[in-house]
Scaffold this motif. Sequence first.
Motif, mmCIF file in Angstrom:
data_model
loop_
_atom_site.group_PDB
_atom_site.id
_atom_site.type_symbol
_atom_site.label_atom_id
_atom_site.label_comp_id
_atom_site.label_asym_id
_atom_site.label_seq_id
_atom_site.Cartn_x
_atom_site.Cartn_y
_atom_site.Cartn_z
ATOM 1 N N LYS A 137 0.837 -1.197 0.000
ATOM 2 C CA LYS A 137 0.000 0.000 0.000
ATOM 3 C C LYS A 137 0.873 1.248 0.000
ATOM 4 N N THR A 195 -2.293 -3.763 -1.291
ATOM 5 C CA THR A 195 -3.442 -3.399 -2.094
ATOM 6 C C THR A 195 -3.277 -4.049 -3.471
ATOM 7 N N ARG A 199 1.081 -3.366 4.805
ATOM 8 C CA ARG A 199 -0.257 -3.624 4.268
ATOM 9 C C ARG A 199 -0.174 -3.598 2.746
ATOM 10 N N GLY A 259 -10.412 2.779 -1.867
ATOM 11 C CA GLY A 259 -9.736 3.731 -1.002
ATOM 12 C C GLY A 259 -8.861 3.220 0.111
ATOM 13 N N GLU A 260 -9.432 3.052 1.272
ATOM 14 C CA GLU A 260 -8.661 2.666 2.456
ATOM 15 C C GLU A 260 -8.537 1.154 2.628
ATOM 16 N N GLU A 261 -9.104 0.388 1.714
ATOM 17 C CA GLU A 261 -9.038 -1.071 1.809
ATOM 18 C C GLU A 261 -7.592 -1.542 1.685
ATOM 19 N N SER A 262 -7.171 -2.432 2.592
ATOM 20 C CA SER A 262 -5.830 -3.001 2.521
ATOM 21 C C SER A 262 -5.863 -4.428 3.051
#
Length: 97
Positions: A25, A33, A31, A58-61
Amino acid sequence: MSEETHAWQMVEYEGFEIHTSPRPKQPDESRFTYLGYVCHPGADPALPGHIVPFHADGEESFASLADALYEALHAGRSIVDGTHPDLSVLGLVTGGV
């Protein structure tokens, strides 16, 4: 880490190709992505209208590259299957590409 250093993987699914690239990420984070796209076999991703691009929200990891790859393939399959809430291969099919 530059865009070119991330490996792309491809799987065939229901007459389409799903290309995915799991990646950190942020370069200094643990993290992960993903980026990906769906296309017809042999399509040129540089040409407009030849792919359906997708990415993690967006903030998904994810905790690992394997988890990010799993989710990317799931997203790609949902696009092909017509179950993705926002994306579809209909433009690829009806556009003749």
